[in-house]
Design a protein around this motif. Structure first.
Motif, PDB file in Angstrom:
ATOM      1  N   TRP A   1      -3.992 -36.633 -65.904  1.00 22.31           N
ATOM      2  CA  TRP A   1      -3.692 -35.407 -66.663  1.00 22.31           C
ATOM      3  C   TRP A   1      -2.917 -34.409 -65.819  1.00 22.31           C
ATOM      4  O   TRP A   1      -1.977 -33.775 -66.306  1.00 22.31           O
ATOM      5  CB  TRP A   1      -4.992 -34.782 -67.160  1.00 22.31           C
ATOM      6  CG  TRP A   1      -5.615 -35.502 -68.310  1.00 22.31           C
ATOM      7  CD1 TRP A   1      -4.970 -36.194 -69.298  1.00 22.31           C
ATOM      8  CD2 TRP A   1      -7.009 -35.597 -68.595  1.00 22.31           C
ATOM      9  NE1 TRP A   1      -5.880 -36.714 -70.190  1.00 22.31           N
ATOM     10  CE2 TRP A   1      -7.142 -36.366 -69.789  1.00 22.31           C
ATOM     11  CE3 TRP A   1      -8.163 -35.117 -67.988  1.00 22.31           C
ATOM     12  CZ2 TRP A   1      -8.381 -36.649 -70.357  1.00 22.31           C
ATOM     13  CZ3 TRP A   1      -9.404 -35.391 -68.550  1.00 22.31           C
ATOM     14  CH2 TRP A   1      -9.500 -36.156 -69.723  1.00 22.31           C
TER      15      TRP A   1
ATOM     16  N   MET B   1     -12.669 -31.654 -65.807  1.00 20.19           N
ATOM     17  CA  MET B   1     -11.247 -31.588 -66.156  1.00 20.19           C
ATOM     18  C   MET B   1     -10.990 -32.190 -67.541  1.00 20.19           C
ATOM     19  O   MET B   1     -11.587 -33.187 -67.935  1.00 20.19           O
ATOM     20  CB  MET B   1     -10.412 -32.341 -65.120  1.00 20.19           C
ATOM     21  CG  MET B   1      -8.906 -32.228 -65.328  1.00 20.19           C
ATOM     22  SD  MET B   1      -8.279 -30.582 -64.990  1.00 20.19           S
ATOM     23  CE  MET B   1      -8.297 -30.611 -63.185  1.00 20.19           C
TER      24      MET B   1
ATOM     25  N   LYS C   1     -13.645 -40.424 -64.419  1.00 23.40           N
ATOM     26  CA  LYS C   1     -13.262 -39.054 -64.745  1.00 23.40           C
ATOM     27  C   LYS C   1     -12.287 -38.504 -63.708  1.00 23.40           C
ATOM     28  O   LYS C   1     -11.362 -37.756 -64.047  1.00 23.40           O
ATOM     29  CB  LYS C   1     -14.502 -38.162 -64.843  1.00 23.40           C
ATOM     30  CG  LYS C   1     -15.310 -38.361 -66.120  1.00 23.40           C
ATOM     31  CD  LYS C   1     -16.433 -37.347 -66.215  1.00 23.40           C
ATOM     32  CE  LYS C   1     -17.199 -37.510 -67.533  1.00 23.40           C
ATOM     33  NZ  LYS C   1     -18.299 -36.513 -67.655  1.00 23.40           N
TER      34      LYS C   1
ATOM     35  N   ALA D   1      -5.905 -29.143 -67.413  1.00 21.54           N
ATOM     36  CA  ALA D   1      -4.817 -29.488 -66.486  1.00 21.54           C
ATOM     37  C   ALA D   1      -3.551 -28.723 -66.841  1.00 21.54           C
ATOM     38  O   ALA D   1      -2.881 -28.158 -65.958  1.00 21.54           O
ATOM     39  CB  ALA D   1      -4.566 -30.991 -66.515  1.00 21.54           C
TER      40      ALA D   1
ATOM     41  N   ALA E   1      -8.539 -37.337 -64.525  1.00 21.72           N
ATOM     42  CA  ALA E   1      -8.093 -35.997 -64.155  1.00 21.72           C
ATOM     43  C   ALA E   1      -6.775 -36.051 -63.396  1.00 21.72           C
ATOM     44  O   ALA E   1      -5.874 -35.231 -63.633  1.00 21.72           O
ATOM     45  CB  ALA E   1      -9.161 -35.308 -63.304  1.00 21.72           C
TER      46      ALA E   1
ATOM     47  N   ALA F   1     -13.502 -32.515 -60.245  1.00 23.99           N
ATOM     48  CA  ALA F   1     -12.715 -32.959 -61.406  1.00 23.99           C
ATOM     49  C   ALA F   1     -13.547 -33.480 -62.570  1.00 23.99           C
ATOM     50  O   ALA F   1     -12.988 -33.970 -63.561  1.00 23.99           O
ATOM     51  CB  ALA F   1     -11.696 -34.028 -60.999  1.00 23.99           C
TER      52      ALA F   1
END
Length: 329
Positions: free
Chosen positions: A179, A133, A172, A138, A176, A130
């Motif tokens: 999202w 991402m 992150k 997404a 992700a 991810a």
């Protein structure tokens, strides 16, 4: 998915399980096609995970106990190779997985690949760290018809997460997940699975993850045992509770892989196709040592049912291969 496709898939599944049952009685012969195919969108990764051949190849040569990393002259799967695979398996396969050794989100064609597999009625899965991402990615994945995405997040603090996901960011991963949840809420599909390796470095996080994974945006949580190399004398990543390790300490004081049941259904029911089109028997053939051939040079049926594939399955049936000794199915 047409009625003809559904019938051909059911017929293929019956042939697969019948063939596997007969193999356990000593008759190894295959005339079916794979029920699932793992395609490798990318053979590269931005992280340096200590037990991953791709990650380790970025920092140091692998030891003799670890699989050699093949020379990757093709870091990403082309649409030509992907469409060749899809055309060959679309009538008989049920599932297409978009991952092997590299990080699939690094492949710019991933959403298009998923969309084309989805149109053929295949159940699609992506497994990712991810780190690449974005909100747009997404949306694209969910809109393409992705059925399931596995997000690897091995810890709830930057320290516990970074102990294994070297070079990655916990924030992150969390971003992700947010999202993906937002994309799912807009389009109403895609199962989001949070996956955590059980490691000594994140033991303190397991209970908290079980309590909060839904708040993070996931639909389910999988706590998975970890494959370790050079484990015979212990390993700093091995959990302190042996129930959560693939390895058990013997009377000699050394660690041994837990014994698995005889026979491996995976090499009867599926295969892996690498970025350059090599067809491998399973995801544990990380060194490409047992490739059946290349999908660009021969049809999948010819490769999957070849004498070489039969010979591999006969040996794998009794777990005599080194890759089988490290497997955890």
């Amino acid at each position: 998915m047409s009625a003809a496709f559904r019938k051909s898939r059911f017929t293929n599944a019956i042939r697969c399980y019948t063939s596997y049952a007969l193999s356990l009685c000593g008759s190894v012969h295959i005339s079916h096609m794979p029920l699932f195919v793992s395609v490798e969108p990318a053979a590269v990764c931005q992280l340096r995970c200590p037990e991953c051949p791709v990650g380790q190849a970025k920092t140091a040569a692998l030891t003799e106990h670890r699989p050699a990393t093949p020379d990757r002259t093709q870091p990403f799967m082309s649409m030509e190779v992907f469409r060749r695979v899809l055309e060959q398996v679309r009538e008989t396969a049920w599932v297409m997985q978009f991952y092997f050794q590299g990080e699939p989100l690094l492949c710019k064609d991933l959403p298009q690949m998923i969309a084309e597999a989805h149109r053929e009625g295949l159940y699609t899965i992506v497994s990712t760290n991810a780190q690449a991402m974005t909100a747009e990615m997404a949306d694209a994945l969910v809109q393409a018809g992705l059925d399931r995405i596995i997000v690897s997040m091995d810890g709830l603090t930057e320290q516990s997460y970074g102990a294994y996901r070297v070079g990655g960011s916990l924030e992150k991963c969390k971003e992700a997940l947010r999202w993906l949840r937002e994309a799912k809420e807009k389009q109403g599909k895609c199962q989001i699975e949070l996956q955590c390796l059980r490691l000594r470095t994140n033991e303190q996080d397991w209970s908290a993850l079980q309590a909060c994974y839904k708040d993070l945006g996931a639909d389910r949580l999988t706590l998975k045992t970890a494959q370790l190399y050079d484990y015979q004398d212990g390993h700093p990543l091995m959990p302190t509770d042996p129930r959560y390790s693939r390895y058990v300490q013997g009377k000699d004081g050394r660690y041994h892989r837990r014994k698995l049941r005889r026979g491996c259904l995976r090499v009867w029911s599926g295969c892996v196709v690498t970025t350059n089109g090599d067809v491998l028997p399973c995801c544990y053939d990380k060194a490409h040592a047992h490739a059946y051939g290349n999908i660009m040079n021969a049809p999948m049926r010819e490769l999957f049912c070849s004498d070489k594939a039969h010979a591999f399955r006969r040996v794998a049936l009794n777990e005599e291969l080194e890759i089988c000794k490290e497997c955890w199915r």
